[in-house]
Design a protein around this motif. Sequence first.
Motif, PDB file in Angstrom:
ATOM      1  N   UNK A  14       0.845  -1.184   0.000  1.00 47.70           N
ATOM      2  CA  UNK A  14       0.000   0.000   0.000  1.00 47.70           C
ATOM      3  C   UNK A  14       0.885   1.240   0.000  1.00 47.70           C
ATOM      4  N   UNK A  15       0.625   2.160  -0.897  1.00 52.36           N
ATOM      5  CA  UNK A  15       1.474   3.336  -1.050  1.00 52.36           C
ATOM      6  C   UNK A  15       1.686   4.047   0.288  1.00 52.36           C
ATOM      7  N   UNK A  29      -3.090   8.473   0.128  1.00 57.87           N
ATOM      8  CA  UNK A  29      -3.827   8.967  -1.032  1.00 57.87           C
ATOM      9  C   UNK A  29      -2.916   9.287  -2.212  1.00 57.87           C
ATOM     10  N   UNK A  30      -1.655   8.897  -2.118  1.00 57.35           N
ATOM     11  CA  UNK A  30      -0.716   9.190  -3.193  1.00 57.35           C
ATOM     12  C   UNK A  30      -1.054   8.387  -4.445  1.00 57.35           C
ATOM     13  N   UNK A  31      -0.629   8.848  -5.633  1.00 57.24           N
ATOM     14  CA  UNK A  31      -0.896   8.093  -6.866  1.00 57.24           C
ATOM     15  C   UNK A  31      -0.369   6.665  -6.771  1.00 57.24           C
ATOM     16  N   UNK A  32      -1.142   5.741  -7.309  1.00 56.47           N
ATOM     17  CA  UNK A  32      -0.759   4.336  -7.292  1.00 56.47           C
ATOM     18  C   UNK A  32      -1.192   3.579  -6.058  1.00 56.47           C
ATOM     19  N   UNK A  83      -8.094  13.694  -2.263  1.00 57.17           N
ATOM     20  CA  UNK A  83      -6.915  14.502  -1.921  1.00 57.17           C
ATOM     21  C   UNK A  83      -7.312  15.940  -1.588  1.00 57.17           C
ATOM     22  N   UNK A  84      -8.231  16.496  -2.367  1.00 59.48           N
ATOM     23  CA  UNK A  84      -8.692  17.867  -2.104  1.00 59.48           C
ATOM     24  C   UNK A  84      -9.380  17.962  -0.751  1.00 59.48           C
ATOM     25  N   UNK A  85     -10.268  17.006  -0.452  1.00 59.58           N
ATOM     26  CA  UNK A  85     -10.962  17.021   0.840  1.00 59.58           C
ATOM     27  C   UNK A  85      -9.970  16.839   1.980  1.00 59.58           C
ATOM     28  N   UNK A  86      -8.986  15.957   1.790  1.00 56.25           N
ATOM     29  CA  UNK A  86      -8.029  15.665   2.858  1.00 56.25           C
ATOM     30  C   UNK A  86      -7.243  16.899   3.253  1.00 56.25           C
TER      31      UNK A  86
END
Length: 286
Positions: A14-15, A29-32, A83-86
């Motif tokens: 998990x990233x 929440x990072x890409x991938x 990501x925006x909400x976080x």
Amino acid sequence: MAKFYAESELDGKLTGFRSRGPATLAECLAPGTLWQPVFQMTVMAHTEKGRSVLTGTRRADSNPTHPNVISTPTSMLPLEFARCYAEGITASATETVPVHLTELRADDLRTVVRLPDTAARGVIPDPSSALPFLAGDLLARKLGAETAMEAASRETPLGTCRFSMVGAGFSYVADRPTDDPENPEPLFEPLLMFGAILELDDPAVIPEHTASYKDLCWTSPEDYAEGVRTKRIESFNPKFLDRADEADSDSVTVCARGLCLQTTHKVLTDLVPGSATPGPTTGASR
């Protein structure tokens, strides 16, 4: 289609994690990432039972991966939205803790971000604001309130909403066959639950049945907490007691499990520390 993973497939993959070590919400929440963000809504209103919380049973025909599961309303979130909400959520949080893979178990949600009761609220509908837009979409698309949404406005809203917490956990979804038929391998969804509270002014805008849910009903916070603790379905909806002797009882068998129930349980508990019973709302008055 949702992707499900065996526990061995999650270990260290998990990233944001190294050897199952801790990771921040931003790293998760990072890409991938294999994490799936989920928007979850604890819907509350004043009913003849007093202050109550909404539950329903997912229909098998529209929810093939989670049929006949007692649930609170959810919808998948694109990573970009999450990501925006976080960013906004963590900026106003009263508590943030890293995610530890070694502490996560199936259907056991761990709070990683907690917001205060004074967190910013929005009215529904309000298409210019992200959270009210999400809540309104869930009301119309899954909870059968599309007519009420069309008639409402920011001047005469249906209620108010705010974010309450973010949690992380593995949701058990199915078993995968192995060489040993007696020992299938459990599969999980790694979920990040973005929990919000919606305070409805009128509970009557929610019908009993929709295309997504059947047996939608209003439950007292005390009965809800008992249902989460015991997994007894009649705690969520007394109607299930009346079905126990039906000849086709297998067709109405439901279960009470999942991270959506855990999210609402934590939201209710946080409203009044040490209790599942929420205190008075500070939402907009009319």
